[in-house]
Design a protein around this motif. Structure first.
Motif, short mmCIF file in Angstrom:
data_model
loop_
_atom_site.label_atom_id
_atom_site.label_comp_id
_atom_site.label_asym_id
_atom_site.label_seq_id
_atom_site.Cartn_x
_atom_site.Cartn_y
_atom_site.Cartn_z
N THR A 12 21.14 -40.66 10.07
CA THR A 12 21.72 -39.79 9.17
C THR A 12 23.21 -39.80 9.09
N ARG A 39 24.73 -36.14 10.57
CA ARG A 39 24.51 -34.77 10.01
C ARG A 39 23.26 -35.27 11.19
N SER A 41 20.16 -34.40 14.45
CA SER A 41 18.43 -33.94 14.82
C SER A 41 18.52 -33.65 15.91
N SER A 42 19.37 -34.26 16.69
CA SER A 42 18.87 -34.04 18.40
C SER A 42 20.25 -34.11 19.22
N ASP A 45 21.72 -37.38 18.72
CA ASP A 45 22.23 -37.54 17.67
C ASP A 45 23.75 -36.85 17.91
N ASP A 80 27.59 -31.90 11.23
CA ASP A 80 26.57 -30.73 10.69
C ASP A 80 25.19 -30.72 11.93
N SER A 82 22.66 -28.10 11.60
CA SER A 82 21.82 -27.33 11.06
C SER A 82 20.56 -26.94 11.46
N ALA A 83 20.41 -28.12 11.80
CA ALA A 83 19.32 -29.32 11.59
C ALA A 83 18.62 -28.53 13.24
N LEU A 84 19.11 -28.07 14.69
CA LEU A 84 18.85 -27.78 15.82
C LEU A 84 19.66 -26.19 15.88
N ASP A 86 16.91 -23.97 16.69
CA ASP A 86 15.90 -23.54 17.21
C ASP A 86 16.31 -21.93 18.27
N THR A 187 25.52 -27.46 21.90
CA THR A 187 24.46 -28.41 21.18
C THR A 187 23.11 -26.49 21.59
#
Length: 440
Positions: A12, A39, A41-42, A45, A80, A82-84, A86, A187
């Motif tokens: 992304t 963006r 997600s891991s 990334d 970005d 924002s997906a990390l 948890d 992260t």
């Protein structure tokens, strides 16, 4: 890494002209003009994005909650996270993704009867607040957000993954506690949380001359139990972040209303103080909801700043109250320190001013028709006199992207030590979109 390889590795990547560019470049506090947005997600990334940025000579701006003014600086790569987001709990040990926001963390912890002293606002990112220190609503009970940090997972400027604790990388951990995002992309944050059944939230009105009320608040906090933290705020009607006028809010770390009221007794009885509410609430409910950026009504600039006051003496009270009176379109903010904040030795973290007993901020709104050039010069002179009373500057409470701001934040000995850590972990200064520490 070639551009096509980078896109394939990350998945992304958004560039100017892409269909979702205008949405992606908008963040909580503004609209950015980066060269591109990645963006993640891991963790892989993040490694790919950092490796690409380093190879291309692009400075990296890490986005979590999106409250930082650094997102408005043109160019570079916006990463970005924002997906990390948890949040996992194991006993009192809490692992939080680098893109999480404090509201979500507080809600998760409340279900476990736990808490971490975070900032004031639910949408603020865990990463930016913690790395900058984090003067939160329970700073006297538990210290700064960074004081509760016990480990990190960090992606370095050469795209390695490092698991750091005080045992494995003590100097890096020292720098991360207040030195900002200068040393890599975190992260995952590991915190040690505290048992918390709830808090007692206090809201008081302030009427008449604020000087006597501020002095009464100061005197109460000089002997108050560390469970209590108080905040004084005075804002004009034009500020959408809070109700207009002067008020005092407080948080007692715990649900014991009787003890909270006892600690506040003399303040509640002081002339000019009006009790509005005092009662137990879940901690997530006391976090504020800050309005998002409105391009039709952008936030103005500010003339002023913040400082960590060793003492809120009568001279400081007069300076602060006079600043607010001389600038009708201005904000005055005070938060009590001491307690657990002062338990940490000055050289145990990069955060400045551990001898401070109050955090103070005052700023005049700078916009056409409100602040003339003469008034701007006067407000700046008045602020400089206030800042000179303090022992440090808190970077998280400034909207300035002036590259020289970091030299105002840290004493020379701290800056030299931070520079040495920077030299080891980011010698090429890839992570420069922050209150930047240069490699020594």
């Amino acid at each position: 890494m070639a551009d096509d390889d980078f896109t394939a590795a990350l998945g992304t990547v958004i560039r100017p002209g892409d269909p979702d560019w205008d949405v992606a470049r908008r963040f909580h506090s503004g609209i950015g003009e980066p060269a591109l947005i990645a963006r993640a997600s891991s963790t892989d990334d993040v490694r790919a994005a950092v490796g690409f940025a380093a190879a291309e000579g692009l400075p990296v701006m890490v986005r979590g909650g999106g409250h930082s003014a650094w997102g408005t600086v043109p160019g570079g790569l916006t990463l970005d996270l924002s997906a990390l987001a948890d949040v996992s709990v194991d006993g009192t040990r809490v692992r939080v993704g680098g893109g999480a926001q404090w509201g979500a963390v507080a809600r998760t912890l409340a279900a476990h009867g736990l808490g971490i002293s975070s900032g004031d606002t639910a949408s603020v990112g865990v990463g930016g607040l913690t790395l900058g220190g984090g003067i939160g609503l329970m700073v006297r009970a538990w210290g700064l957000a960074c004081d509760q940090l016990v480990g990190v997972q960090l992606v370095t400027a050469d795209a390695r993954i490092v698991e750091a604790t005080d045992e494995t990388e003590p100097e890096l951990m020292w720098a991360l506690r207040g030195g900002g995002g200068n040393f890599g992309v975190v992260t995952r944050f590991d915190f040690e949380a505290h048992p918390l059944e709830g808090v007692v939230a206090v809201e008081l009105g302030v009427e008449g001359d604020p000087r006597a009320v501020i002095r009464a608040m100061r005197d109460v906090m000089a002997r108050a139990p560390r469970e209590l933290t108080l905040t004084y705020m005075d804002v004009p009607p034009m500020d959408p972040s809070a109700p207009a006028g002067a008020s005092i809010s407080g948080v007692w770390a715990g649900a014991d209303e009787a003890r909270a009221r006892e600690a506040l007794a003399s303040l509640l009885a002081a002339p000019g103080v009006v009790e509005r509410s005092l009662g137990a609430r879940p901690y997530p409910e006391v976090l504020l909801e800050a309005p998002e950026f409105d391009p039709e009504s952008p936030m103005p600039g500010f003339v002023g700043g913040n400082t960590l006051l060793r003492e809120l003496d009568d001279d400081a009270v007069e300076h602060l109250a006079s600043f607010r009176e001389a600038n009708p379109a201005s904000i005055l903010f005070l938060r009590s320190l001491g307690g657990a904040f002062a338990d940490v030795a000055q050289d145990a973290s990069a955060f400045p001013g551990r001898d401070a007993t109050w955090f103070a901020m005052a700023a005049a709104f700078d916009m056409p028709g409100v602040l003339s050039e003469e008034a701007r010069r006067r407000a700046l002179s008045e602020w400089n006199a206030i800042e000179a009373l303090g022992s440090g500057v808190y970077g998280n409470f400034t909207t300035s992207t002036d590259p020289g701001w970091a030299t105002r934040m840290y004493p020379a000995v701290t800056m030299a030590r931070l520079g040495a850590v920077k030299r080891r972990w980011d010698p090429a200064n890839v992570f420069s979109r922050n209150h930047n520490v240069l490699p020594a």
